[in-house]
Design an enzyme around this catalytic site. Structure first.
Site, PDB file in Angstrom:
ATOM      1  N   VAL A  30      50.277  37.622  34.319  1.00 12.78           N
ATOM      2  CA  VAL A  30      50.465  35.600  34.099  1.00 12.78           C
ATOM      3  C   VAL A  30      49.217  35.215  32.339  1.00 12.78           C
ATOM      4  O   VAL A  30      50.549  34.988  31.665  1.00 12.78           O
ATOM      5  CB  VAL A  30      49.422  35.194  35.602  1.00 12.78           C
ATOM      6  CG1 VAL A  30      49.196  33.545  35.170  1.00 12.78           C
ATOM      7  CG2 VAL A  30      49.990  36.022  36.329  1.00 12.78           C
TER       8      VAL A  30
ATOM      9  N   VAL B 280      47.686  28.316  44.763  1.00 10.39           N
ATOM     10  CA  VAL B 280      48.793  28.925  45.758  1.00 10.39           C
ATOM     11  C   VAL B 280      50.587  27.959  45.549  1.00 10.39           C
ATOM     12  O   VAL B 280      50.553  27.591  44.800  1.00 10.39           O
ATOM     13  CB  VAL B 280      48.603  27.334  46.342  1.00 10.39           C
ATOM     14  CG1 VAL B 280      49.342  27.223  48.117  1.00 10.39           C
ATOM     15  CG2 VAL B 280      47.051  27.745  46.923  1.00 10.39           C
TER      16      VAL B 280
ATOM     17  N   GLY C  59      52.460  29.496  43.265  1.00 10.99           N
ATOM     18  CA  GLY C  59      52.139  29.738  42.054  1.00 10.99           C
ATOM     19  C   GLY C  59      52.699  28.632  41.426  1.00 10.99           C
ATOM     20  O   GLY C  59      52.117  27.357  39.888  1.00 10.99           O
TER      21      GLY C  59
ATOM     22  N   LYS D 132      46.444  31.717  51.339  1.00  7.06           N
ATOM     23  CA  LYS D 132      47.204  30.779  50.832  1.00  7.06           C
ATOM     24  C   LYS D 132      46.803  29.746  51.275  1.00  7.06           C
ATOM     25  O   LYS D 132      46.369  28.857  51.406  1.00  7.06           O
ATOM     26  CB  LYS D 132      48.246  30.875  50.079  1.00  7.06           C
ATOM     27  CG  LYS D 132      48.398  32.018  49.043  1.00  7.06           C
ATOM     28  CD  LYS D 132      49.797  31.736  48.469  1.00  7.06           C
ATOM     29  CE  LYS D 132      50.251  32.654  47.592  1.00  7.06           C
ATOM     30  NZ  LYS D 132      51.713  33.916  47.136  1.00  7.06           N
TER      31      LYS D 132
ATOM     32  N   GLY E 159      55.978  35.529  39.838  1.00  4.03           N
ATOM     33  CA  GLY E 159      56.347  35.663  38.349  1.00  4.03           C
ATOM     34  C   GLY E 159      55.391  35.053  37.771  1.00  4.03           C
ATOM     35  O   GLY E 159      54.758  34.371  37.732  1.00  4.03           O
TER      36      GLY E 159
HETATM   37  N1  LIG Z   1      50.479  37.722  38.811  1.00  8.57           N
HETATM   38  C1  LIG Z   1      51.823  37.050  40.159  1.00  8.57           C
HETATM   39  O1  LIG Z   1      53.228  36.744  40.024  1.00  8.57           O
HETATM   40  C2  LIG Z   1      50.855  35.741  40.330  1.00  8.57           C
HETATM   41  C3  LIG Z   1      51.439  34.070  40.697  1.00  8.57           C
HETATM   42  C4  LIG Z   1      50.412  33.548  41.322  1.00  8.57           C
HETATM   43  C5  LIG Z   1      48.987  33.836  41.419  1.00  8.57           C
HETATM   44  N2  LIG Z   1      48.882  35.179  40.565  1.00  8.57           N
HETATM   45  C6  LIG Z   1      47.158  35.433  40.434  1.00  8.57           C
HETATM   46  O2  LIG Z   1      46.828  35.363  38.973  1.00  8.57           O
HETATM   47  C7  LIG Z   1      45.725  36.399  38.764  1.00  8.57           C
HETATM   48  C8  LIG Z   1      46.381  37.927  37.773  1.00  8.57           C
HETATM   49  O3  LIG Z   1      47.357  37.920  38.238  1.00  8.57           O
HETATM   50  P1  LIG Z   1      48.152  38.872  37.777  1.00  8.57           P
HETATM   51  O4  LIG Z   1      49.198  39.334  38.276  1.00  8.57           O
HETATM   52  O5  LIG Z   1      48.393  38.626  36.191  1.00  8.57           O
HETATM   53  O6  LIG Z   1      47.436  40.045  37.482  1.00  8.57           O
HETATM   54  P2  LIG Z   1      48.002  42.052  36.539  1.00  8.57           P
HETATM   55  O7  LIG Z   1      49.002  41.797  35.827  1.00  8.57           O
HETATM   56  O8  LIG Z   1      46.875  42.926  37.909  1.00  8.57           O
HETATM   57  O9  LIG Z   1      47.161  41.328  35.431  1.00  8.57           O
HETATM   58  C9  LIG Z   1      45.557  41.591  35.760  1.00  8.57           C
HETATM   59  C10 LIG Z   1      43.976  41.457  33.863  1.00  8.57           C
HETATM   60  O10 LIG Z   1      42.837  41.679  34.203  1.00  8.57           O
HETATM   61  C11 LIG Z   1      42.087  42.138  33.621  1.00  8.57           C
HETATM   62  N3  LIG Z   1      41.327  42.743  34.226  1.00  8.57           N
HETATM   63  C12 LIG Z   1      40.954  43.642  35.335  1.00  8.57           C
HETATM   64  N4  LIG Z   1      40.156  43.812  35.309  1.00  8.57           N
HETATM   65  C13 LIG Z   1      39.203  43.326  34.485  1.00  8.57           C
HETATM   66  C14 LIG Z   1      37.940  43.153  34.101  1.00  8.57           C
HETATM   67  N5  LIG Z   1      37.070  43.617  35.044  1.00  8.57           N
HETATM   68  N6  LIG Z   1      37.411  42.670  32.716  1.00  8.57           N
HETATM   69  C15 LIG Z   1      37.994  42.249  32.498  1.00  8.57           C
HETATM   70  N7  LIG Z   1      39.268  42.539  32.432  1.00  8.57           N
HETATM   71  C16 LIG Z   1      39.805  42.744  34.001  1.00  8.57           C
HETATM   72  C17 LIG Z   1      42.966  43.395  33.458  1.00  8.57           C
HETATM   73  O11 LIG Z   1      43.829  44.113  32.334  1.00  8.57           O
HETATM   74  P3  LIG Z   1      43.753  45.356  31.514  1.00  8.57           P
HETATM   75  O12 LIG Z   1      45.407  45.114  30.753  1.00  8.57           O
HETATM   76  O13 LIG Z   1      43.025  46.492  30.832  1.00  8.57           O
HETATM   77  O14 LIG Z   1      44.089  46.288  32.851  1.00  8.57           O
HETATM   78  C18 LIG Z   1      44.602  42.544  32.957  1.00  8.57           C
HETATM   79  O15 LIG Z   1      45.244  42.460  31.926  1.00  8.57           O
HETATM   80  C19 LIG Z   1      45.507  36.775  39.978  1.00  8.57           C
HETATM   81  O16 LIG Z   1      44.685  36.119  40.573  1.00  8.57           O
HETATM   82  C20 LIG Z   1      46.920  36.873  41.078  1.00  8.57           C
HETATM   83  O17 LIG Z   1      46.527  36.524  42.295  1.00  8.57           O
HETATM   84  C21 LIG Z   1      49.404  35.892  40.014  1.00  8.57           C
END
Ligand SMILES: NC(=O)c1ccc[n+]([C@@H]2O[C@H](COP(=O)([O-])OP(=O)(O)OC[C@H]3O[C@@H](n4cnc5c(N)ncnc54)[C@H](OP(=O)(O)O)[C@@H]3O)[C@@H](O)[C@H]2O)c1
Length: 449
Positions: free
Chosen positions: A28, A146, A148, A219, A320
Site C-alpha cells: 500500500v 474496511v 479497501g 473488519k 490490493g
Molecule cells: N495490501 C492490501 O491489499 C491491504 C488492503 C487493505 C488494508 N491493508 C492494510 O494496510 C497496511 C499495510 O499493508 P501492506 O499490504 O502494504 O503491508 P506490507 O506490504 O507488509 O508492508 C508493510 C511495510 O511496513 C514496513 N514495516 C514493518 N514493520 C516496520 C517497523 N517496525 N517500522 C517501520 N516500518 C515497518 C515494512 O518495511 P520493509 O518494506 O522494509 O519490510 C513494509 O514497508 C496493513 O495494516 C494492512 O492490513 C492492506
C-alpha cells in the site's frame, strides 16, 4: 459578485504544502507514493494542497523498492520521523498492533492527524486511539481499513450519521470470496481453490487470517463500532471460517437456490429497552436473488439496512495496493484540509453495550447428515428435531446405502436449540456423521429486491 469569485479563486490558488510522514512502503505504501506522484498536480489544482513526502519509514532501508525516492527520504527510525517538527500528517501503513499503536499515539499526542489502513490495530485498540485523537483535536481516519477501496467508513460516519442503522452485512474478504466463487462455479475443492488464490497473489502463503475468518472479524468489529457508535473489538465477534466447507455443501446450496458466501454481519437490537449488538463472521447461504449473491471473484460488497434509508449496497475492490492507496489518499486530503481549517472529524465517544451471544441467534439452518439407509431413519431424525423445538422447512435424501445423506433446511430456529439438536442427532446409531451446518442469511431481504 466579482469580488466574491476572485476571493474564492485566490483561496484555491493559495497553495499550502503539507508534509507527510509515511510509515511503511510495502504494497500500500509504495502505491500511495506512486499515486501522489501521478495525482499531485490535479489534487493541488482542486484543493490548493501540495503534498510533499518528508520521510518514509521502513524496516529495511536496503530493500529494493518499486518507487523512486529522493536520497535521505527512507529511514528505519519511524519514531523520529513521527516526532519531526516538519511532519504535518502521519500515514500508518505498517500493519499489526505494535509498534503501530505506539507510533499512532505519539503522532496524535503531538497534535498530528493520522491516516491508517490498519484493521487489526483499530479492531484491537480503536477506542483508545479515537479518544486520543479527540483529546488532541485532530483526525484519525481509516477509510482503507474496511473494504479497501470502497467508500464505506465515511458514508457510515457522515452520510448516514442521522440514520438508525439496523444491520450491516458484507463480503469483506476478497480471498475467500474468490475461493468460494471457484468452488461454486467450477466445483473446485477447497484445496484447489486455495492453491489458485495463492498463485494469483490473493492469498498469503499463510492464509489463516483469511480462511479462518479473523481478517473479516476485525473488519466486522470496526463496522459495528462506526455504524452503531459502540465499542466492539475483534474478540466480540463470533468467527467461523470456510475451512470446513465442502463442494457437496456448495452444490446442495446451489440446487436449493442459494450461494455460499463468507459474511460479516453486525446487528443492533433492543432487548427489554437495552441496546445490544451482535457481530459475527461465518459462511452463509444467501438466496440467489439477494444482491450479495452476485458478488463474484475477489470483489467485496457491503449491504447496509437503515430504518429510513432502506437498503444500500457498496461494491468494489476490497484490497490490493491501488484501491487501498486510493482510499488512503482520500483520507490524507481530508485530514490535511481539516488541519488547515483547524477542525477535525470526531467519531464521538464509543459506548460499551452488551454483545449478544451467538446462542441467541435466530436463523434458518442448512444441516447435512450422513445416515444409514434403512426404514425408520427419517422418523428417528425428525423426532429429535421436533423434541428440540427445531422445525423442518424442507428435506432431501441424496444417495443410497452407505453414502446416504439427508439435507435439511429448518424454519427460523434458535442457535441454542439447533446446537442441542445436533448433539442429540450425533448420539443416534442411524446417524453416521453430522456434516456441515450453514446459516441462511438475507432471506427476508431477497424479496424486497
Ligand atoms: N495490501 C492490501 O491489499 C491491504 C488492503 C487493505 C488494508 N491493508 C492494510 O494496510 C497496511 C499495510 O499493508 P501492506 O499490504 O502494504 O503491508 P506490507 O506490504 O507488509 O508492508 C508493510 C511495510 O511496513 C514496513 N514495516 C514493518 N514493520 C516496520 C517497523 N517496525 N517500522 C517501520 N516500518 C515497518 C515494512 O518495511 P520493509 O518494506 O522494509 O519490510 C513494509 O514497508 C496493513 O495494516 C494492512 O492490513 C492492506
Amino acid at each position: 459578485m466579482r469580488n466574491r469569485l476572485s476571493e474564492l479563486t485566490a483561496t484555491v490558488q493559495d497553495v499550502s504544502v503539507v508534509q507527510l510522514g509515511i510509515l511503511g512502503c510495502g504494497t500500500v505504501g509504495a502505491e500511495l507514493l506512486a499515486l501522489l506522484d501521478r495525482q499531485g498536480t490535479g489534487i493541488q489544482a482542486r484543493t490548493g494542497l501540495e503534498f510533499a513526502v518528508a520521510g518514509v519509514a521502513v524496516r529495511d532501508v536496503g530493500k529494493s523498492r518499486p518507487v523512486a525516492l529522493a536520497d535521505g527520504v527512507l529511514t528505519d527510525d519511524a519514531r523520529s520521523l513521527v516526532a519531526r517538527p516538519d511532519v504535518d500528517v502521519v500515514v500508518e501503513l505498517i500493519g499489526g498492533v505494535e509498534p503501530a499503536r505506539s507510533l499512532v499515539l505519539e503522532a496524535l499526542q503531538a497534535g498530528k492527524p493520522v491516516v491508517t489502513a490498519n484493521k487489526e490495530l483499530l479492531a484491537a485498540v480503536g477506542a483508545e486511539l479515537f479518544s486520543a485523537a479527540d483529546a488532541a483535536g485532530v483526525d484519525l481516519v481509516f477509510e482503507a481499513a474496511v473494504a479497501g477501496g470502497i467508500p464505506l467508513v465515511r458514508p457510515l460516519r457522515e452520510s448516514l450519521a442521522g440514520e438508525d442503522v439496523r444491520r450491516v452485512m458484507g463480503i469483506v474478504n476478497g480471498t475467500t470470496n474468490y475461493m468460494l466463487t471457484r468452488m461454486t462455479e467450477e466445483g473446485a475443492s477447497y484445496a484447489d481453490a486455495l492453491a489458485e488464490a495463492q498463485a494469483l497473489g490473493y492469498a498469503e502463503s499463510d492464509p489463516s487470517a483469511d480462511v479462518e475468518g479473523s481478517d473479516a472479524a476485525a473488519k466486522a468489529a470496526i463496522i459495528a463500532s462506526i455504524a452503531f457508535g459502540t465499542e466492539v473489538v475483534a474478540e466480540d465477534v463470533h468467527c467461523e471460517g470456510i475451512t470446513e466447507l465442502t463442494p457437496i455443501d456448495i452444490a446442495f446450496a446451489s440446487r436449493l437456490g442459494y450461494v455460499v458466501k463468507l459474511l460479516a454481519i453486525v446487528e443492533r437490537s433492543i432487548d427489554g429497552g437495552v441496546a445490544q449488538v451482535a457481530a459475527r463472521v461465518h459462511p452463509a447461504m444467501v438466496p440467489e436473488t439477494h444482491p450479495l449473491a452476485s458478488v463474484r471473484e475477489s470483489f467485496n460488497a457491503v449491504f447496509v439496512e437503515g430504518a429510513a434509508v432502506g437498503e444500500l449496497m457498496f461494491y468494489g475492490r476490497g484490497a490490493g495496493g491501488g484501491p487501498t492507496a486510493s482510499a488512503v489518499l482520500g483520507d490524507v486530503i481530508d485530514a490535511a484540509s481539516n488541519l488547515r481549517r483547524g477542525s477535525h472529524a470526531s467519531i464521538g465517544t464509543l459506548t460499551r453495550v452488551p454483545i449478544r451471544s451467538i446462542d441467541d441467534l435466530v436463523s434458518e439452518y442448512y444441516i447435512n447428515l450422513e445416515v444409514a439407509d434403512r426404514p425408520g431413519v427419517l422418523a428417528q431424525v425428525a423426532d429429535v428435531f421436533g423434541r428440540n423445538a427445531v422445525s423442518i422447512r424442507s428435506m432431501e435424501q441424496e444417495g443410497l446405502g452407505e453414502g446416504a445423506r439427508l439435507i435439511f433446511i429448518t424454519h427460523l430456529a434458535c442457535e441454542r436449540d439447533v446446537r442441542r439438536t445436533l448433539s442429540r442427532l450425533g448420539e443416534l446409531d442411524v446417524v453416521r456423521s453430522v456434516g456441515s451446518v450453514i446459516r441462511v442469511a438475507g432471506e427476508d431481504d431477497a424479496a424486497g429486491g
